[in-house]
Design an enzyme around this catalytic site. Structure first.
Site, mmCIF file in Angstrom:
data_model
loop_
_atom_site.group_PDB
_atom_site.id
_atom_site.type_symbol
_atom_site.label_atom_id
_atom_site.label_comp_id
_atom_site.label_asym_id
_atom_site.label_seq_id
_atom_site.Cartn_x
_atom_site.Cartn_y
_atom_site.Cartn_z
ATOM 1 N N CYS A 125 0.863 -1.133 0.028
ATOM 2 C CA CYS A 125 0.083 0.042 -0.033
ATOM 3 C C CYS A 125 0.888 1.165 -0.051
ATOM 4 C CB CYS A 125 -0.890 -0.196 1.213
ATOM 5 S SG CYS A 125 -2.218 1.287 1.136
ATOM 6 N N CYS A 211 -3.678 4.012 9.251
ATOM 7 C CA CYS A 211 -2.154 3.709 9.976
ATOM 8 C C CYS A 211 -1.765 4.328 11.237
ATOM 9 C CB CYS A 211 -1.308 3.518 8.998
ATOM 10 S SG CYS A 211 -1.749 2.066 7.583
ATOM 11 N N CYS A 233 7.459 4.079 6.207
ATOM 12 C CA CYS A 233 6.881 4.016 4.767
ATOM 13 C C CYS A 233 7.669 3.298 3.719
ATOM 14 C CB CYS A 233 5.985 5.276 4.332
ATOM 15 S SG CYS A 233 6.851 6.662 4.559
HETATM 16 FE FE1 SF4 Z 1 -1.438 2.784 3.018
HETATM 17 FE FE2 SF4 Z 1 -0.923 2.986 5.649
HETATM 18 FE FE3 SF4 Z 1 0.816 3.550 3.836
HETATM 19 FE FE4 SF4 Z 1 -0.900 5.258 4.066
HETATM 20 S S1 SF4 Z 1 0.477 4.727 5.683
HETATM 21 S S2 SF4 Z 1 0.239 4.315 2.257
HETATM 22 S S3 SF4 Z 1 -2.747 4.060 4.177
HETATM 23 S S4 SF4 Z 1 -0.093 1.582 4.488
#
Ligand code: SF4
Length: 243
Positions: A125, A211, A233
């Protein structure tokens, strides 16, 4: 120091590695001035509009009022984050704030990868919604700014003012490396900056809504991807978790 244009290709180390700043802002203004002198309008600030973000925006606006700011608009941010961005746009009308969206909408992502990918595969994601869009935003960009601070985590403690960025084949400039969490908030208060209201409701670090959770105690990165092993991330790791 002269504003030497350090590039990914000619990078031979942080030109400020021997410098220990002793000014009030711990070198941040000097580094920003150097970076805008060196890269001018090509310099991009990838801002998440967290506490460090609004500090940097305030400093940047004083150096380059039409600076290019990129916000990774994943489509699942808190409404308070979007409200803050509107306030920032009003306070600094000359800044070029780009809302960079991923190619896949949330609905398209759900039909391709399943509902709530952030629960089943958060790395994928983040790759779709953050890493690919930033990769696109930084294509051809010689240098970008990030608000990383050394005290934030083990993986950030060796961050320099000027870094070779293997992930995005660019140079990453980090003016706040010596700042503490208290420094960030002292600056915000001293300059009467708007900030995300969620900070007052137990959210030290604010990312995408699915998140990010409120925490009772913890460090400045607390509340991100709780209940998982994930802490980043992937924007600040040499390679992304998914392709
Ligand atoms: Fe996806 Fe969560 Fe990453 Fe945002 S922080 S891009 S919702 S996994």
């Amino acid at each position: 120091m002269a504003a030497e244009k350090v590039t990914y290709e000619n990078f031979s180390g942080d030109p400020f590695s021997d410098w220990t700043p002793d000014d009030k802002n711990k070198g941040a203004d000097t580094i920003l001035q150097w970076a805008y002198d060196a890269y001018g309008s090509d310099l991009v600030y990838a801002c998440s509009f967290g506490a460090e973000g609004i500090v940097l925006i305030d400093m940047i606006a004083k150096i380059k009022e039409d600076a290019h700011i990129v916000f990774l608009d994943t489509g699942v941010h808190f409404k308070e984050t979007y409200e803050l961005i509107e306030k920032v746009k009003k306070r600094y009308p000359s800044l070029k704030i780009e809302m960079k969206q991923p190619e896949l909408t949330i609905a398209a992502q759900a039909s391709q990868y399943g509902e709530e990918l952030w629960k089943t595969d958060p790395n994928q994601c983040c790759y779709i919604r953050k890493i690919l869009p930033l990769e696109e935003a930084l294509t051809g960009v010689p240098a970008w700014i990030s608000g990383l601070r050394r005290e934030q985590s083990e993986s950030r403690k060796n961050t320099n003012f000027v870094n070779k960025d293997e992930r995005f084949h660019s140079v990453k400039v980090c003016p706040l490396i010596y700042w503490t969490w208290d420094d960030v908030w002292n600056y915000i208060q001293e300059h009467h900056l708007d900030y995300n209201e969620l900070h007052d409701r137990g959210y030290p670090s604010i990312g995408c809504a699915p998140c990010t959770t409120a925490v009772e105690t913890g460090d400045s990165r607390g509340g991100r991807w709780q209940g998982t092993m994930k802490t980043e991330c992937g924007l600040h790791l040499p390679g992304s978790a998914k392709k």
